[in-house]
Design a protein around this motif. Structure first.
Motif, PDB file in Angstrom:
ATOM      1  N   UNK A  14       2.354  -9.637   5.645  1.00 14.49           N
ATOM      2  CA  UNK A  14       3.297  -8.758   6.338  1.00 14.49           C
ATOM      3  C   UNK A  14       3.704  -7.623   5.420  1.00 14.49           C
ATOM      4  N   UNK A  15       4.294  -6.637   6.043  1.00 15.23           N
ATOM      5  CA  UNK A  15       4.829  -5.512   5.296  1.00 15.23           C
ATOM      6  C   UNK A  15       5.760  -4.739   6.208  1.00 15.23           C
ATOM      7  N   UNK A  16       6.540  -3.865   5.628  1.00 15.03           N
ATOM      8  CA  UNK A  16       7.457  -3.020   6.393  1.00 15.03           C
ATOM      9  C   UNK A  16       6.773  -1.690   6.689  1.00 15.03           C
ATOM     10  N   UNK A  17       7.374  -0.909   7.562  1.00 20.08           N
ATOM     11  CA  UNK A  17       6.822   0.425   7.850  1.00 20.08           C
ATOM     12  C   UNK A  17       6.796   1.278   6.595  1.00 20.08           C
ATOM     13  N   UNK A  20       3.918   0.218   4.480  1.00 19.22           N
ATOM     14  CA  UNK A  20       2.648   0.764   4.953  1.00 19.22           C
ATOM     15  C   UNK A  20       2.480   2.222   4.543  1.00 19.22           C
ATOM     16  N   UNK A  21       3.561   2.981   4.539  1.00 11.61           N
ATOM     17  CA  UNK A  21       3.492   4.385   4.099  1.00 11.61           C
ATOM     18  C   UNK A  21       3.032   4.435   2.643  1.00 11.61           C
ATOM     19  N   UNK A  22       3.632   3.607   1.796  1.00 14.12           N
ATOM     20  CA  UNK A  22       3.282   3.566   0.374  1.00 14.12           C
ATOM     21  C   UNK A  22       1.828   3.128   0.179  1.00 14.12           C
ATOM     22  N   UNK A  23       1.415   2.109   0.939  1.00  9.66           N
ATOM     23  CA  UNK A  23       0.042   1.606   0.833  1.00  9.66           C
ATOM     24  C   UNK A  23      -0.962   2.676   1.254  1.00  9.66           C
ATOM     25  N   UNK A  24      -0.680   3.357   2.372  1.00  7.06           N
ATOM     26  CA  UNK A  24      -1.592   4.431   2.830  1.00  7.06           C
ATOM     27  C   UNK A  24      -1.739   5.511   1.761  1.00  7.06           C
ATOM     28  N   UNK A  27      -3.829   4.169  -1.225  1.00  9.49           N
ATOM     29  CA  UNK A  27      -5.246   3.931  -0.926  1.00  9.49           C
ATOM     30  C   UNK A  27      -5.937   5.156  -0.328  1.00  9.49           C
ATOM     31  N   UNK A  28      -5.221   6.262  -0.266  1.00 13.70           N
ATOM     32  CA  UNK A  28      -5.774   7.523   0.257  1.00 13.70           C
ATOM     33  C   UNK A  28      -6.261   7.404   1.700  1.00 13.70           C
ATOM     34  N   UNK A  29      -5.471   6.730   2.530  1.00 10.21           N
ATOM     35  CA  UNK A  29      -5.774   6.631   3.961  1.00 10.21           C
ATOM     36  C   UNK A  29      -4.532   7.063   4.758  1.00 10.21           C
ATOM     37  N   UNK A  30      -3.992   8.211   4.389  1.00 12.46           N
ATOM     38  CA  UNK A  30      -2.741   8.687   4.981  1.00 12.46           C
ATOM     39  C   UNK A  30      -2.859   9.001   6.462  1.00 12.46           C
TER      40      UNK A  30
END
Length: 95
Positions: A14-17, A20-24, A27-30
């Motif tokens: 799981x993760x928060x919104x 997910x912003x930080x992960x994107x 990982x360069x998948x903005x």
């Protein structure tokens, strides 16, 4: 790490919104939505070979060379704490 635990993490992470912003970004998948990001993370988790998953303390580290990503997953909550690329930038060979 075994295959059953790997699948459990993949199905239960799981993760928060904001996470997910930080992960994107990392990982360069903005351009991905939260749902696309979740699918991409599942691909990374499932395609990481068992021998490339390391457990240290309370975290599991998934190093997926095929997707150029390392994910840090909390072993108790299955929260993806961090995501980063293995290679920050492609190397240029001098010929």
């Amino acid at each position: 790490m075994n295959q059953v635990l790997k699948v459990s993490i993949t199905e239960g992470f799981k993760n928060t919104s904001l996470g997910f912003v930080r992960i994107r970004k990392n990982l360069n998948v903005t351009h991905f939505s939260d749902i696309e990001t979740e699918g991409y993370l599942k691909e990374i988790l499932l395609s990481t070979p068992l021998e490339d998953i390391e457990t240290k303390g309370k975290n599991h580290y998934f190093k997926c060379v095929a997707r150029n990503a390392i994910l840090t997953v909390n072993s108790h909550s299955f929260t993806i704490i961090t995501a980063k690329t293995i290679n920050k930038s492609p190397r240029i060979k001098n010929s």
